[in-house]
Design a protein around this motif. Structure first.
Motif, PDB file in Angstrom:
ATOM      1  N   SER A 129      -5.634 -11.923  -4.211  1.00  0.00           N
ATOM      2  CA  SER A 129      -5.405 -12.850  -3.250  1.00  0.00           C
ATOM      3  C   SER A 129      -6.743 -12.893  -2.121  1.00  0.00           C
ATOM      4  O   SER A 129      -7.220 -11.708  -1.723  1.00  0.00           O
ATOM      5  CB  SER A 129      -3.958 -12.031  -2.295  1.00  0.00           C
ATOM      6  OG  SER A 129      -4.035 -13.085  -1.248  1.00  0.00           O
ATOM      7  N   SER A 134      -6.315  -6.049  -5.996  1.00  0.00           N
ATOM      8  CA  SER A 134      -5.701  -4.799  -5.588  1.00  0.00           C
ATOM      9  C   SER A 134      -4.814  -4.266  -6.407  1.00  0.00           C
ATOM     10  O   SER A 134      -4.015  -4.939  -7.395  1.00  0.00           O
ATOM     11  CB  SER A 134      -5.035  -5.081  -4.148  1.00  0.00           C
ATOM     12  OG  SER A 134      -4.036  -6.078  -4.075  1.00  0.00           O
ATOM     13  N   ALA A 148      -8.400  -1.392  -3.136  1.00  0.00           N
ATOM     14  CA  ALA A 148      -8.629  -2.772  -2.849  1.00  0.00           C
ATOM     15  C   ALA A 148      -9.981  -2.958  -3.216  1.00  0.00           C
ATOM     16  O   ALA A 148     -10.978  -2.005  -3.067  1.00  0.00           O
ATOM     17  CB  ALA A 148      -8.495  -3.270  -1.330  1.00  0.00           C
ATOM     18  N   GLN A 169       4.100   3.389   3.811  1.00  0.00           N
ATOM     19  CA  GLN A 169       2.768   4.088   4.077  1.00  0.00           C
ATOM     20  C   GLN A 169       1.700   3.313   3.019  1.00  0.00           C
ATOM     21  O   GLN A 169       0.396   3.340   3.347  1.00  0.00           O
ATOM     22  CB  GLN A 169       2.657   5.419   4.419  1.00  0.00           C
ATOM     23  CG  GLN A 169       3.176   5.889   5.590  1.00  0.00           C
ATOM     24  CD  GLN A 169       2.964   5.217   7.052  1.00  0.00           C
ATOM     25  OE1 GLN A 169       1.753   4.833   6.895  1.00  0.00           O
ATOM     26  NE2 GLN A 169       3.976   4.632   7.862  1.00  0.00           N
ATOM     27  N   LYS A 171       1.819   0.761   1.420  1.00  0.00           N
ATOM     28  CA  LYS A 171       1.318  -0.914   1.794  1.00  0.00           C
ATOM     29  C   LYS A 171       0.649  -0.757   2.966  1.00  0.00           C
ATOM     30  O   LYS A 171      -0.426  -1.694   2.926  1.00  0.00           O
ATOM     31  CB  LYS A 171       2.479  -1.643   1.802  1.00  0.00           C
ATOM     32  CG  LYS A 171       3.573  -1.749   0.692  1.00  0.00           C
ATOM     33  CD  LYS A 171       4.794  -2.567   0.868  1.00  0.00           C
ATOM     34  CE  LYS A 171       5.449  -2.896  -0.236  1.00  0.00           C
ATOM     35  NZ  LYS A 171       6.737  -3.480  -0.050  1.00  0.00           N
ATOM     36  N   VAL A 172       0.832  -0.020   3.967  1.00  0.00           N
ATOM     37  CA  VAL A 172      -0.092   0.135   5.218  1.00  0.00           C
ATOM     38  C   VAL A 172      -1.652   0.393   4.755  1.00  0.00           C
ATOM     39  O   VAL A 172      -2.588  -0.207   5.130  1.00  0.00           O
ATOM     40  CB  VAL A 172       0.502   1.071   6.145  1.00  0.00           C
ATOM     41  CG1 VAL A 172      -0.628   1.137   7.402  1.00  0.00           C
ATOM     42  CG2 VAL A 172       1.830   0.599   6.630  1.00  0.00           C
ATOM     43  N   LEU A 174      -2.795   0.047   1.820  1.00  0.00           N
ATOM     44  CA  LEU A 174      -3.421  -0.972   1.010  1.00  0.00           C
ATOM     45  C   LEU A 174      -3.955  -2.342   1.866  1.00  0.00           C
ATOM     46  O   LEU A 174      -5.035  -2.652   1.657  1.00  0.00           O
ATOM     47  CB  LEU A 174      -2.219  -1.669   0.123  1.00  0.00           C
ATOM     48  CG  LEU A 174      -2.754  -2.743  -0.742  1.00  0.00           C
ATOM     49  CD1 LEU A 174      -3.960  -2.684  -1.466  1.00  0.00           C
ATOM     50  CD2 LEU A 174      -1.424  -3.276  -1.352  1.00  0.00           C
ATOM     51  N   LYS A 175      -3.177  -2.433   2.975  1.00  0.00           N
ATOM     52  CA  LYS A 175      -3.521  -3.539   4.016  1.00  0.00           C
ATOM     53  C   LYS A 175      -4.847  -3.047   4.599  1.00  0.00           C
ATOM     54  O   LYS A 175      -5.850  -3.765   4.780  1.00  0.00           O
ATOM     55  CB  LYS A 175      -2.504  -3.654   5.059  1.00  0.00           C
ATOM     56  CG  LYS A 175      -2.816  -4.863   6.006  1.00  0.00           C
ATOM     57  CD  LYS A 175      -1.929  -4.961   6.939  1.00  0.00           C
ATOM     58  CE  LYS A 175      -1.996  -5.861   7.985  1.00  0.00           C
ATOM     59  NZ  LYS A 175      -0.957  -6.233   8.913  1.00  0.00           N
ATOM     60  N   GLU A 176      -4.905  -1.872   4.971  1.00  0.00           N
ATOM     61  CA  GLU A 176      -6.238  -1.204   5.474  1.00  0.00           C
ATOM     62  C   GLU A 176      -7.361  -1.348   4.685  1.00  0.00           C
ATOM     63  O   GLU A 176      -8.589  -1.570   4.837  1.00  0.00           O
ATOM     64  CB  GLU A 176      -5.991   0.169   5.997  1.00  0.00           C
ATOM     65  CG  GLU A 176      -7.154   0.876   6.806  1.00  0.00           C
ATOM     66  CD  GLU A 176      -7.598   0.180   8.168  1.00  0.00           C
ATOM     67  OE1 GLU A 176      -8.610   0.485   8.809  1.00  0.00           O
ATOM     68  OE2 GLU A 176      -6.948  -0.875   8.625  1.00  0.00           O
ATOM     69  N   SER A 178      -7.763  -3.271   2.130  1.00  0.00           N
ATOM     70  CA  SER A 178      -8.367  -4.749   1.969  1.00  0.00           C
ATOM     71  C   SER A 178      -9.092  -5.183   2.981  1.00  0.00           C
ATOM     72  O   SER A 178     -10.169  -6.170   2.914  1.00  0.00           O
ATOM     73  CB  SER A 178      -6.905  -5.685   1.917  1.00  0.00           C
ATOM     74  OG  SER A 178      -6.278  -5.250   0.616  1.00  0.00           O
ATOM     75  N   ARG A 179      -8.774  -4.865   4.349  1.00  0.00           N
ATOM     76  CA  ARG A 179      -9.698  -5.175   5.337  1.00  0.00           C
ATOM     77  C   ARG A 179     -10.755  -4.508   5.383  1.00  0.00           C
ATOM     78  O   ARG A 179     -12.001  -5.299   5.575  1.00  0.00           O
ATOM     79  CB  ARG A 179      -8.764  -4.732   6.829  1.00  0.00           C
ATOM     80  CG  ARG A 179      -9.599  -5.050   8.051  1.00  0.00           C
ATOM     81  CD  ARG A 179      -8.903  -4.612   9.409  1.00  0.00           C
ATOM     82  NE  ARG A 179      -9.141  -2.903   9.249  1.00  0.00           N
ATOM     83  CZ  ARG A 179     -10.274  -2.449   9.672  1.00  0.00           C
ATOM     84  NH1 ARG A 179     -11.475  -3.233  10.115  1.00  0.00           N
ATOM     85  NH2 ARG A 179     -10.656  -1.162   9.753  1.00  0.00           N
ATOM     86  N   SER A 182     -13.339  -6.152   2.950  1.00  0.00           N
ATOM     87  CA  SER A 182     -13.413  -7.779   3.277  1.00  0.00           C
ATOM     88  C   SER A 182     -14.375  -7.985   4.320  1.00  0.00           C
ATOM     89  O   SER A 182     -14.738  -8.890   4.793  1.00  0.00           O
ATOM     90  CB  SER A 182     -12.268  -8.440   3.622  1.00  0.00           C
ATOM     91  OG  SER A 182     -11.283  -8.334   2.439  1.00  0.00           O
TER      92      SER A 182
END
Length: 472
Positions: A129, A134, A148, A169, A171-172, A174-176, A178-179, A182
């Motif tokens: 995405s 990921s 990620a 946690q 998913k939290v 994973l979001k971090e 991914s950031r 990027s």
């Protein structure tokens, strides 16, 4: 010109790909430049298991085993041996970012480990995405793990909690992750002035440390805003103790700022009051205050060693456990002698030719004045030796504080703490454990030296070298 220097400094600064809200960040700019540090750990690990490289390297990645000494093994996992690694430790888990040489190979190896860690037959299906690939899977031990990936950057993660319940946690993280893959990491100006092959940062403690070494020496340099130390003079200049030869268990010279003197003498006053509870508190405080006002700031701490079989389960036993003396330069010998005069009326006081002695439970305190040198100690021989060895002319010191530690005497001192001492006082458990874990390594070490300077904003900059003795 200033902006040019600042820009050049930032350009040269390491750029950790660090997660926000991290308790600890470990950044290695190049894995292939870590050989010196791992060589020291390997050598030290022969005498202390917790120093072995495998113990520390296992923490660099949530589920892959990274060994910088084996570049082929890194390549086999798709990781660039010349790339950086940044480990971010949060209370909820870890994120480890690496530079990849072969992203597909990394995905393959990561999938194998993630499937094995799930405890069941699990097909790893990456999703993509906004250019970020990921993976997020459950762990048999609880929590979730994954990665990620974008281009040649990958950030792997594992959450530490949740048990068999998804606490969110994973998913939290994973979001971090991914950031992080990027964005281009920003240069960290705090790391730029520190030499090192690896850096440790503890943001909440204001601690930044650079580490490097060889097979025989560990080098550490850093800054901290939270060290429990008084302020020191920014430039020490000529010290009356500058030409003295270090010796004993600990030898340290310093030049304290006025506020630092007050704090240090406050600690000395508290120790004297503890050793002599019958001494009038108001008089002890008054003498300490008068003495502090008559010191130049140049001080010396000399610890010769630890007494044989001290009773460290009692306050007086702990006070007299180490054989030590403190020396301080005074501004006016006559005024200092007058400031010390009330000691003659303290319980257990007796006069010395050049000062006073206080006989208290467990031993005696000695306060001696010779010219502009005041020496206080809990051992007559050590106090006398320090006083006699202070030269008439001083020497330059490049730093506000320097110190030298004899590791073998430290090991000998730690041996004095027995298991029964720990049973009697749980506060001694850490020292007992240190003796068991590090005692053999300290015995095999040659010396530990270092220096410290005060910095702006109440911070301190420090440096230390731990040298091993040559093997026979």
């Amino acid at each position: 010109m200033l902006s040019f220097v600042l820009a050049a400094s930032l350009a040269a600064a390491p750029s950790p790909r660090a997660a926000t809200a991290s308790e600890t960040v470990v950044h290695i700019p190049r894995l292939d430049a870590l050989q010196g540090l791992t060589a020291f750990l390997a050598e030290a690990g022969q005498n202390a298991a917790l120093m072995r490289p495998a113990v520390w390297l296992a923490e660099l990645h949530p589920y892959l085993a990274l060994d910088p000494s084996q570049p082929d093994s890194l390549q086999d996992m798709g990781i660039d041996p010349a790339g950086a690694v940044t480990l971010s430790v949060r209370t909820t888990g870890r994120v480890s970012c690496t530079r990849l040489s072969d992203p597909k190979r990394f995905q393959q190896k990561a999938a194998e480990r993630l499937a094995a860690g799930s405890g069941k037959s699990l097909e790893i299906k990456p999703t993509t995405s906004a250019g970020v690939t990921s993976v997020l899977v459950p762990r048999e031990a609880g929590g979730q793990a994954g990665y990620a990936l974008k281009g040649q950057e990958a950030c792997a993660f594992a959450s530490g909690g949740g048990g068999f319940v998804d606490d969110g946690q994973g998913k939290v993280l994973l979001k971090e992750a991914s950031r992080l893959v990027s964005q281009t990491p920003k240069a960290d100006a705090k790391l730029a002035p520190l030499p090192g092959a690896a850096y440790v940062v503890m943001p909440k403690r204001g601690l930044v440390v650079g580490l490097d070494g060889t097979a025989s020496e560990l080098r550490m340099e850093g800054t901290s805003t939270e060290l429990p130390l008084p302020p020191f003079q920014s430039a020490s200049g000529t010290s009356p103790y500058g030409t003295m030869k270090p010796g004993g268990l600990l030898f340290s010279r310093a030049r304290m700022a006025p506020a630092g003197l007050a704090a240090a003498m406050g600690s000395v006053r508290a120790s004297i009051q503890q050793a002599c509870p019958a001494c009038p508190a108001a008089e002890v405080s008054s003498v300490a205050r008068e003495v502090t006002e008559r010191l130049t700031g140049h001080v010396l701490v000399a610890v010769d060693g630890v007494r044989s079989r001290p009773n460290v389960r009692t306050p007086e036993g702990r006070f007299f456990a180490s054989r030590l003396a403190l020396a301080a330069e005074v501004t006016d010998a006559t005024a200092m002698k007058k400031a010390l005069a009330p000691l003659a009326k303290f319980p257990g006081a007796r006069a010395l030719e050049d000062g006073h002695a206080l006989d208290v439970k467990g031993g005696s305190l000695f306060v001696r004045l010779k010219g502009r040198q005041l020496v206080m100690g809990n051992d007559e021989a050590v106090a006398g030796s320090v006083l006699a060895s202070i030269p008439e002319t001083g020497g330059m010191l490049p730093h506000a504080v320097d110190y030298s530690v004899n590791p073998q005497r430290v090991a000998s001192g730690l041996k004095q703490i027995s298991l029964m001492d720990v049973v009697g006082d749980q506060r001694l458990a850490a020292l007992f454990t240190a003796g068991l874990e590090l005692g053999p390594l300290l015995t095999r070490s040659a010396n530990i030296t270092g220096w410290l300077d005060s910095a702006s904003g109440g911070a301190h900059r420090f440096s230390s070298r731990w040298t091993l003795a040559p093997t026979r």
